[in-house]
Design a protein around this motif. Structure first.
Motif, PDB file in Angstrom:
ATOM      1  N   TYR A  60       0.836  -1.202   0.000  1.00 59.41           N
ATOM      2  CA  TYR A  60       0.000   0.000   0.000  1.00 59.41           C
ATOM      3  C   TYR A  60       0.865   1.243   0.000  1.00 59.41           C
ATOM      4  O   TYR A  60       2.012   1.222   0.422  1.00 59.41           O
ATOM      5  N   ARG A  61       0.287   2.334  -0.503  1.00 64.90           N
ATOM      6  CA  ARG A  61       1.023   3.563  -0.747  1.00 64.90           C
ATOM      7  C   ARG A  61       1.304   4.367   0.524  1.00 64.90           C
ATOM      8  O   ARG A  61       2.379   4.915   0.667  1.00 64.90           O
ATOM      9  N   ASN A  69      -6.270   3.039   3.073  1.00 64.26           N
ATOM     10  CA  ASN A  69      -6.873   2.903   4.399  1.00 64.26           C
ATOM     11  C   ASN A  69      -8.117   2.024   4.347  1.00 64.26           C
ATOM     12  O   ASN A  69      -8.354   1.209   5.248  1.00 64.26           O
ATOM     13  N   LYS A  70      -8.891   2.164   3.290  1.00 73.26           N
ATOM     14  CA  LYS A  70     -10.090   1.326   3.123  1.00 73.26           C
ATOM     15  C   LYS A  70      -9.691  -0.142   2.990  1.00 73.26           C
ATOM     16  O   LYS A  70     -10.312  -1.026   3.585  1.00 73.26           O
ATOM     17  N   GLN A  71      -8.642  -0.418   2.215  1.00 75.38           N
ATOM     18  CA  GLN A  71      -8.174  -1.789   2.045  1.00 75.38           C
ATOM     19  C   GLN A  71      -7.654  -2.363   3.361  1.00 75.38           C
ATOM     20  O   GLN A  71      -7.983  -3.500   3.725  1.00 75.38           O
ATOM     21  N   VAL A  72      -6.835  -1.590   4.069  1.00 80.00           N
ATOM     22  CA  VAL A  72      -6.276  -2.058   5.340  1.00 80.00           C
ATOM     23  C   VAL A  72      -7.412  -2.353   6.329  1.00 80.00           C
ATOM     24  O   VAL A  72      -7.401  -3.379   7.013  1.00 80.00           O
ATOM     25  N   LYS A  73      -8.391  -1.475   6.392  1.00 83.76           N
ATOM     26  CA  LYS A  73      -9.541  -1.671   7.288  1.00 83.76           C
ATOM     27  C   LYS A  73     -10.315  -2.929   6.904  1.00 83.76           C
ATOM     28  O   LYS A  73     -10.714  -3.712   7.784  1.00 83.76           O
ATOM     29  N   VAL A  92       3.077  -4.092   3.259  1.00 77.99           N
ATOM     30  CA  VAL A  92       4.373  -3.462   2.983  1.00 77.99           C
ATOM     31  C   VAL A  92       4.107  -2.074   2.421  1.00 77.99           C
ATOM     32  O   VAL A  92       3.278  -1.903   1.538  1.00 77.99           O
ATOM     33  N   THR A  93       4.817  -1.093   2.950  1.00 78.64           N
ATOM     34  CA  THR A  93       4.658   0.295   2.535  1.00 78.64           C
ATOM     35  C   THR A  93       6.025   0.977   2.511  1.00 78.64           C
ATOM     36  O   THR A  93       6.911   0.595   3.281  1.00 78.64           O
ATOM     37  N   PRO A  94       6.196   1.982   1.665  1.00 73.68           N
ATOM     38  CA  PRO A  94       7.448   2.732   1.689  1.00 73.68           C
ATOM     39  C   PRO A  94       7.498   3.741   2.837  1.00 73.68           C
ATOM     40  O   PRO A  94       8.525   4.376   3.059  1.00 73.68           O
ATOM     41  N   PRO A 160      -0.550  -0.810  -5.860  1.00 77.31           N
ATOM     42  CA  PRO A 160      -1.201  -1.497  -4.736  1.00 77.31           C
ATOM     43  C   PRO A 160      -1.553  -2.950  -5.103  1.00 77.31           C
ATOM     44  O   PRO A 160      -2.684  -3.264  -5.452  1.00 77.31           O
ATOM     45  N   ALA A 161      -0.572  -3.823  -5.036  1.00 78.68           N
ATOM     46  CA  ALA A 161      -0.721  -5.218  -5.435  1.00 78.68           C
ATOM     47  C   ALA A 161      -0.948  -6.103  -4.215  1.00 78.68           C
ATOM     48  O   ALA A 161      -0.556  -5.757  -3.097  1.00 78.68           O
ATOM     49  N   THR A 162      -1.576  -7.255  -4.452  1.00 80.63           N
ATOM     50  CA  THR A 162      -1.783  -8.251  -3.407  1.00 80.63           C
ATOM     51  C   THR A 162      -1.381  -9.612  -3.959  1.00 80.63           C
ATOM     52  O   THR A 162      -1.738  -9.957  -5.089  1.00 80.63           O
TER      53      THR A 162
END
Length: 193
Positions: A60-61, A69-73, A92-94, A160-162
């Motif tokens: 995620y960015r 944030n929506k994806q993480v939630k 994983v994020t930068p 934003p890959a999974t």
């Protein structure tokens, strides 16, 4: 007219990055990675695959991205369903660890999130791209300062890959879309586990 210009700019931007980025494909051997998560715990793919049936690895960015944030939630809200299928979730994020803490506060994330401060994990999975000057300036005008968020001046972001990585270390499932608004659904992840 302004919306049309913004739409065309977005299409051009995404088009440039979609040609440059491919990401890993299903069936590929997943590159090993390790890092320290937001709780100070060492997290490595090798160790996780010894104790879990699969790893759901997502990129995620940053905490400034509402789609992230929506994806993480959503992942947090479905964490019990994912772990019941034997999966361990890792983000994983930068961004810096301080900004990961902001993500956790906003989303309630209880799974591991790793700061990829040298872009090594993003590069290994082929999801990294450099933001061009015009886009960087535009983001900054919206209050998003990547240099500050990431703690460096590389302006690197991930697509934003999974990925779902099975116990043998192979990539079983890939969601890779340069359109940052599109993310893997929980329903799809559960079906693929």
């Amino acid at each position: 007219m302004k919306k049309l210009v913004l739409f065309i700019a977005l299409v051009v931007f995404l088009g440039l990055h979609s040609r440059a980025q491919q990401g890993l494909q299903a069936g590929a051997v997943a590159p090993g990675f390790s890092g320290i998560d937001q709780n100070g715990k060492k997290t490595s793919l090798k160790a996780l695959l010894k104790t879990n049936k699969a790893v759901v690895l997502f990129f995620y960015r940053g905490q400034w991205c509402p789609y992230c944030n929506k994806q993480v939630k959503a992942l947090q809200d479905s964490l019990q369903l994912l772990t019941a299928k034997g999966a361990f979730v890792v983000g994983v994020t930068p961004e810096t660890t301080e900004n990961i803490a902001k993500t956790v506060k906003k989303t309630g994330a209880g799974f591991s999130i790793i700061s990829d401060k040298n872009d090594e994990i993003m590069k290994a999975y082929g999801v990294n791209f450099m933001m061009d000057e015009a886009t960087f300036t535009k983001y900054k005008s919206f209050g998003v300062d990547l240099n500050n968020s990431n703690g460096n001046n590389r302006r690197t972001l991930p697509v934003p890959a999974t990925y779902i990585i099975d116990q043998s270390g192979k990539v079983k499932y890939v969601h890779f879309d340069p359109n940052y608004k599109k993310r893997a659904s929980i329903k799809t992840l559960l079906a693929e586990l």
